[in-house]
Design a protein around this motif. Sequence first.
Motif, PDB file in Angstrom:
ATOM      1  N   ARG A  45      69.829  39.609  -1.892  1.00  0.00           N
ATOM      2  CA  ARG A  45      69.938  38.182  -1.565  1.00  0.00           C
ATOM      3  C   ARG A  45      71.067  37.878  -0.585  1.00  0.00           C
ATOM      4  O   ARG A  45      71.390  36.710  -0.359  1.00  0.00           O
ATOM      5  CB  ARG A  45      70.134  37.383  -2.843  1.00  0.00           C
TER       6      ARG A  45
ATOM      7  N   SER B  79      62.198  36.619   5.996  1.00  0.00           N
ATOM      8  CA  SER B  79      63.646  36.865   5.911  1.00  0.00           C
ATOM      9  C   SER B  79      64.435  35.586   6.171  1.00  0.00           C
ATOM     10  O   SER B  79      65.384  35.278   5.451  1.00  0.00           O
ATOM     11  CB  SER B  79      64.060  37.956   6.903  1.00  0.00           C
TER      12      SER B  79
ATOM     13  N   ARG C 208      64.287  33.245   3.275  1.00  0.00           N
ATOM     14  CA  ARG C 208      65.150  33.702   2.181  1.00  0.00           C
ATOM     15  C   ARG C 208      66.603  33.301   2.429  1.00  0.00           C
ATOM     16  O   ARG C 208      67.325  32.964   1.491  1.00  0.00           O
ATOM     17  CB  ARG C 208      65.003  35.208   1.982  1.00  0.00           C
TER      18      ARG C 208
ATOM     19  N   GLU D 193      66.973  29.643   1.529  1.00  0.00           N
ATOM     20  CA  GLU D 193      66.948  29.353   0.092  1.00  0.00           C
ATOM     21  C   GLU D 193      68.367  29.215  -0.467  1.00  0.00           C
ATOM     22  O   GLU D 193      68.617  28.360  -1.308  1.00  0.00           O
ATOM     23  CB  GLU D 193      66.204  30.455  -0.669  1.00  0.00           C
TER      24      GLU D 193
END
Length: 155
Positions: free
Chosen positions: A34, A58, A61, A64
């Motif tokens: 992460r 990617s 992510r 996020e």
Amino acid sequence: MSEHMWNRAMQQRAAGQWEQALTTVRTHLKFKPRDPHALHLMAMLQLETGQPQPAMVSAQRVLESMPDHVEARFLLARSLAELGRHTDAVAHWEAIVARMPSHAASLACLSASYTRLQRAADGVVAAERSLAIEHSTPAAANLAEALLAIGRHEE
């Protein structure tokens, strides 16, 4: 991402060692899946190596955990545009420009997507704004394309 790992991947990238750079980042992500900085670099490398679908994932992510990460949003928008999803790309570029009106690269890309979405007049405005901030070949080319699309051939 450790500074050493980042520097190594960036050196590999600069040397055109794309696969090695991707491997360096993938190795890091196995241990820290992460890590937004590693994911950002992964998205950049994926996009530069013609992998817009994985680059999109990617970049998403990164967002996020860091929704205000402008460069990740820019990479997401570029990935979407390369996948032909210009409406989605426009939403992200508009969000960037709303927060950072002088983000010339977003304005240049926004111009191209506007033109592809039959909004060439908006494309002209975005390209002109981009060029007023920073002269770039992509922005000039996008301006020419938008002008042609609205019939202003002489310009």
